[in-house]
Design a protein around this motif. Structure first.
Motif, PDB file in Angstrom:
ATOM      1  N   ALA A   2      -3.918 -20.574  -1.033  1.00  0.00           N
ATOM      2  CA  ALA A   2      -4.872 -19.890  -1.907  1.00  0.00           C
ATOM      3  C   ALA A   2      -4.302 -18.553  -2.376  1.00  0.00           C
ATOM      4  O   ALA A   2      -3.317 -18.058  -1.831  1.00  0.00           O
ATOM      5  CB  ALA A   2      -6.189 -19.665  -1.171  1.00  0.00           C
ATOM      6  N   TYR A   3      -4.953 -18.016  -3.403  1.00  0.00           N
ATOM      7  CA  TYR A   3      -4.550 -16.729  -3.983  1.00  0.00           C
ATOM      8  C   TYR A   3      -5.675 -15.713  -3.822  1.00  0.00           C
ATOM      9  O   TYR A   3      -6.845 -16.056  -3.916  1.00  0.00           O
ATOM     10  CB  TYR A   3      -4.231 -16.902  -5.467  1.00  0.00           C
ATOM     11  N   TRP A   4      -5.274 -14.459  -3.629  1.00  0.00           N
ATOM     12  CA  TRP A   4      -6.244 -13.388  -3.392  1.00  0.00           C
ATOM     13  C   TRP A   4      -5.823 -12.134  -4.135  1.00  0.00           C
ATOM     14  O   TRP A   4      -4.677 -12.002  -4.569  1.00  0.00           O
ATOM     15  CB  TRP A   4      -6.321 -13.065  -1.892  1.00  0.00           C
ATOM     16  N   LEU A   5      -6.790 -11.205  -4.207  1.00  0.00           N
ATOM     17  CA  LEU A   5      -6.478  -9.852  -4.672  1.00  0.00           C
ATOM     18  C   LEU A   5      -7.052  -8.893  -3.633  1.00  0.00           C
ATOM     19  O   LEU A   5      -8.193  -9.055  -3.189  1.00  0.00           O
ATOM     20  CB  LEU A   5      -7.094  -9.600  -6.049  1.00  0.00           C
ATOM     21  N   MET A   6      -6.230  -7.935  -3.220  1.00  0.00           N
ATOM     22  CA  MET A   6      -6.688  -6.943  -2.248  1.00  0.00           C
ATOM     23  C   MET A   6      -6.468  -5.549  -2.814  1.00  0.00           C
ATOM     24  O   MET A   6      -5.404  -5.233  -3.348  1.00  0.00           O
ATOM     25  CB  MET A   6      -5.937  -7.122  -0.929  1.00  0.00           C
ATOM     26  N   LYS A   7      -7.518  -4.718  -2.692  1.00  0.00           N
ATOM     27  CA  LYS A   7      -7.472  -3.367  -3.249  1.00  0.00           C
ATOM     28  C   LYS A   7      -7.062  -2.355  -2.184  1.00  0.00           C
ATOM     29  O   LYS A   7      -7.496  -2.443  -1.034  1.00  0.00           O
ATOM     30  CB  LYS A   7      -8.857  -2.964  -3.763  1.00  0.00           C
ATOM     31  N   SER A   8      -6.289  -1.392  -2.621  1.00  0.00           N
ATOM     32  CA  SER A   8      -5.945  -0.283  -1.744  1.00  0.00           C
ATOM     33  C   SER A   8      -5.768   0.963  -2.583  1.00  0.00           C
ATOM     34  O   SER A   8      -5.309   0.883  -3.728  1.00  0.00           O
ATOM     35  CB  SER A   8      -4.655  -0.598  -0.979  1.00  0.00           C
ATOM     36  N   GLU A   9      -6.150   2.096  -2.021  1.00  0.00           N
ATOM     37  CA  GLU A   9      -5.923   3.350  -2.730  1.00  0.00           C
ATOM     38  C   GLU A   9      -4.493   3.793  -2.431  1.00  0.00           C
ATOM     39  O   GLU A   9      -4.148   4.014  -1.280  1.00  0.00           O
ATOM     40  CB  GLU A   9      -6.934   4.406  -2.266  1.00  0.00           C
ATOM     41  N   PRO A  10      -3.667   3.905  -3.493  1.00  0.00           N
ATOM     42  CA  PRO A  10      -2.252   4.194  -3.257  1.00  0.00           C
ATOM     43  C   PRO A  10      -2.010   5.528  -2.541  1.00  0.00           C
ATOM     44  O   PRO A  10      -0.995   5.676  -1.858  1.00  0.00           O
ATOM     45  CB  PRO A  10      -1.640   4.197  -4.661  1.00  0.00           C
ATOM     46  N   ASP A  11      -2.935   6.474  -2.682  1.00  0.00           N
ATOM     47  CA  ASP A  11      -2.779   7.731  -1.936  1.00  0.00           C
ATOM     48  C   ASP A  11      -2.859   7.485  -0.432  1.00  0.00           C
ATOM     49  O   ASP A  11      -2.304   8.238   0.368  1.00  0.00           O
ATOM     50  CB  ASP A  11      -3.881   8.736  -2.321  1.00  0.00           C
ATOM     51  N   SER A  56      -8.740   3.519  -7.547  1.00  0.00           N
ATOM     52  CA  SER A  56      -9.065   4.952  -7.431  1.00  0.00           C
ATOM     53  C   SER A  56      -7.843   5.835  -7.614  1.00  0.00           C
ATOM     54  O   SER A  56      -7.542   6.694  -6.780  1.00  0.00           O
ATOM     55  CB  SER A  56      -9.712   5.245  -6.077  1.00  0.00           C
ATOM     56  N   CYS A  57      -7.150   5.602  -8.714  1.00  0.00           N
ATOM     57  CA  CYS A  57      -5.938   6.368  -9.003  1.00  0.00           C
ATOM     58  C   CYS A  57      -5.826   6.499 -10.525  1.00  0.00           C
ATOM     59  O   CYS A  57      -6.594   5.864 -11.245  1.00  0.00           O
ATOM     60  CB  CYS A  57      -4.724   5.644  -8.407  1.00  0.00           C
ATOM     61  N   PRO A  58      -4.890   7.317 -11.015  1.00  0.00           N
ATOM     62  CA  PRO A  58      -4.838   7.560 -12.470  1.00  0.00           C
ATOM     63  C   PRO A  58      -4.743   6.284 -13.307  1.00  0.00           C
ATOM     64  O   PRO A  58      -5.410   6.175 -14.331  1.00  0.00           O
ATOM     65  CB  PRO A  58      -3.582   8.424 -12.626  1.00  0.00           C
ATOM     66  N   VAL A  59      -3.914   5.338 -12.902  1.00  0.00           N
ATOM     67  CA  VAL A  59      -3.828   4.060 -13.610  1.00  0.00           C
ATOM     68  C   VAL A  59      -4.045   2.925 -12.620  1.00  0.00           C
ATOM     69  O   VAL A  59      -3.106   2.474 -11.967  1.00  0.00           O
ATOM     70  CB  VAL A  59      -2.461   3.875 -14.314  1.00  0.00           C
ATOM     71  N   PRO A  60      -5.288   2.467 -12.483  1.00  0.00           N
ATOM     72  CA  PRO A  60      -5.543   1.350 -11.580  1.00  0.00           C
ATOM     73  C   PRO A  60      -4.931   0.062 -12.132  1.00  0.00           C
ATOM     74  O   PRO A  60      -4.875  -0.134 -13.346  1.00  0.00           O
ATOM     75  CB  PRO A  60      -7.067   1.262 -11.532  1.00  0.00           C
ATOM     76  N   GLY A  61      -4.474  -0.810 -11.234  1.00  0.00           N
ATOM     77  CA  GLY A  61      -3.890  -2.076 -11.676  1.00  0.00           C
ATOM     78  C   GLY A  61      -3.154  -2.773 -10.554  1.00  0.00           C
ATOM     79  O   GLY A  61      -3.160  -2.324  -9.404  1.00  0.00           O
ATOM     80  N   ILE A  62      -2.497  -3.894 -10.923  1.00  0.00           N
ATOM     81  CA  ILE A  62      -1.801  -4.707  -9.934  1.00  0.00           C
ATOM     82  C   ILE A  62      -0.350  -4.251  -9.826  1.00  0.00           C
ATOM     83  O   ILE A  62       0.372  -4.210 -10.822  1.00  0.00           O
ATOM     84  CB  ILE A  62      -1.875  -6.194 -10.299  1.00  0.00           C
ATOM     85  N   ALA A  63       0.046  -3.913  -8.607  1.00  0.00           N
ATOM     86  CA  ALA A  63       1.382  -3.344  -8.386  1.00  0.00           C
ATOM     87  C   ALA A  63       2.415  -4.398  -8.012  1.00  0.00           C
ATOM     88  O   ALA A  63       3.605  -4.210  -8.246  1.00  0.00           O
ATOM     89  CB  ALA A  63       1.320  -2.271  -7.298  1.00  0.00           C
ATOM     90  N   GLY A  64       1.968  -5.498  -7.417  1.00  0.00           N
ATOM     91  CA  GLY A  64       2.919  -6.508  -6.984  1.00  0.00           C
ATOM     92  C   GLY A  64       2.264  -7.543  -6.092  1.00  0.00           C
ATOM     93  O   GLY A  64       1.048  -7.738  -6.156  1.00  0.00           O
ATOM     94  N   ILE A  65       3.094  -8.183  -5.266  1.00  0.00           N
ATOM     95  CA  ILE A  65       2.636  -9.338  -4.497  1.00  0.00           C
ATOM     96  C   ILE A  65       2.965  -9.169  -3.013  1.00  0.00           C
ATOM     97  O   ILE A  65       4.061  -8.709  -2.654  1.00  0.00           O
ATOM     98  CB  ILE A  65       3.291 -10.625  -5.037  1.00  0.00           C
ATOM     99  N   ALA A  66       2.002  -9.563  -2.187  1.00  0.00           N
ATOM    100  CA  ALA A  66       2.210  -9.644  -0.737  1.00  0.00           C
ATOM    101  C   ALA A  66       1.801 -11.042  -0.301  1.00  0.00           C
ATOM    102  O   ALA A  66       1.304 -11.832  -1.110  1.00  0.00           O
ATOM    103  CB  ALA A  66       1.371  -8.587  -0.022  1.00  0.00           C
ATOM    104  N   LYS A  67       2.052 -11.359   0.960  1.00  0.00           N
ATOM    105  CA  LYS A  67       1.593 -12.656   1.459  1.00  0.00           C
ATOM    106  C   LYS A  67       0.998 -12.506   2.845  1.00  0.00           C
ATOM    107  O   LYS A  67       1.331 -11.569   3.581  1.00  0.00           O
ATOM    108  CB  LYS A  67       2.737 -13.668   1.470  1.00  0.00           C
ATOM    109  N   VAL A  68       0.102 -13.415   3.186  1.00  0.00           N
ATOM    110  CA  VAL A  68      -0.551 -13.389   4.490  1.00  0.00           C
ATOM    111  C   VAL A  68       0.418 -13.966   5.528  1.00  0.00           C
ATOM    112  O   VAL A  68       0.898 -15.083   5.372  1.00  0.00           O
ATOM    113  CB  VAL A  68      -1.854 -14.219   4.467  1.00  0.00           C
ATOM    114  N   VAL A  69       0.709 -13.193   6.564  1.00  0.00           N
ATOM    115  CA  VAL A  69       1.625 -13.671   7.596  1.00  0.00           C
ATOM    116  C   VAL A  69       0.935 -13.850   8.949  1.00  0.00           C
ATOM    117  O   VAL A  69       1.501 -14.435   9.865  1.00  0.00           O
ATOM    118  CB  VAL A  69       2.854 -12.750   7.760  1.00  0.00           C
TER     119      VAL A  69
END
Length: 152
Positions: A2-11, A56-69
């Motif tokens: 499956a595919y997911w999206l997870m949010k994190s504040e880069p700060d 919650s940052c100046p340009v919110p968006g998708i930065a890349g890909i991770a996987k569940v391990v």
DNA sequence: GCCAACGTTGGC
DNA sequence: GCCAACGTTGGC
């Protein structure tokens, strides 16, 4: 898978932070929303792919890909009074909150901004773009996943 | 800093 | 079980 999206504040914790961790792996602690918890606990499987979203940052968006391990296990921060994620109702017998481990997979050549996702008609039904949705973890359909990859 | 849109809490 | 008050998220 499956595919997911997870949010994190880069700060607080960015995709680069994940990459710099030992084995490029970190546990996803601090989820304190039942819907998000249930998806992590009941549906996220080892090998699932994750869009790493910066919020919650100046340009919110998708930065890349991770996987569940590693699949869900108790989030110990809920039982630690020193933690900002402490929850007095959590205990060893009833951990209440769970987390998974995710591993860095790749960083996009450029951050894919929320504004571009919103402007793409093929993504109109995406959970992320639905009005009022504040979930920090959400499912992504295979079509949405492929569409987003084609936009990077 | 503002504020819309939730989710949670707790009195009743 | 209802619902008002409050807290949080997160884009702008």
């Amino acid at each position: 898978m499956a595919y997911w999206l997870m949010k994190s504040e880069p700060d607080t914790f960015s995709l680069d932070d994940l990459r710099s961790r030992p084995d490029s792996t970190e546990h996803w602690d601090g989820v304190r929303n039942y819907q998000a918890r249930n998806m992590m606990r009941d549906q996220m499987k080892r090998g699932d792919k994750v869009f790493f979203y910066h919020s919650s940052c100046p340009v919110p968006g998708i930065a890349g890909i991770a996987k569940v391990v590693r699949e869900a296990y108790p989030d110990g921060s809920a039982q630690n009074p020193e933690s900002r994620y402490y929850d007095p109702k959590a205990s060893a017998e009833n951990p209440r909150w769970f987390m998974v481990d995710v591993k860095f997979e790749r960083k996009f050549k450029r951050l894919l901004p929320l504004s571009e996702l919103k402007a793409e008609p093929a993504l109109a039904e995406m959970t992320l773009l639905k009005k009022g949705n504040r979930l920090s973890i959400m499912p992504v359909s295979e079509d949405e996943w492929q569409q987003i990859l084609s936009m990077v």
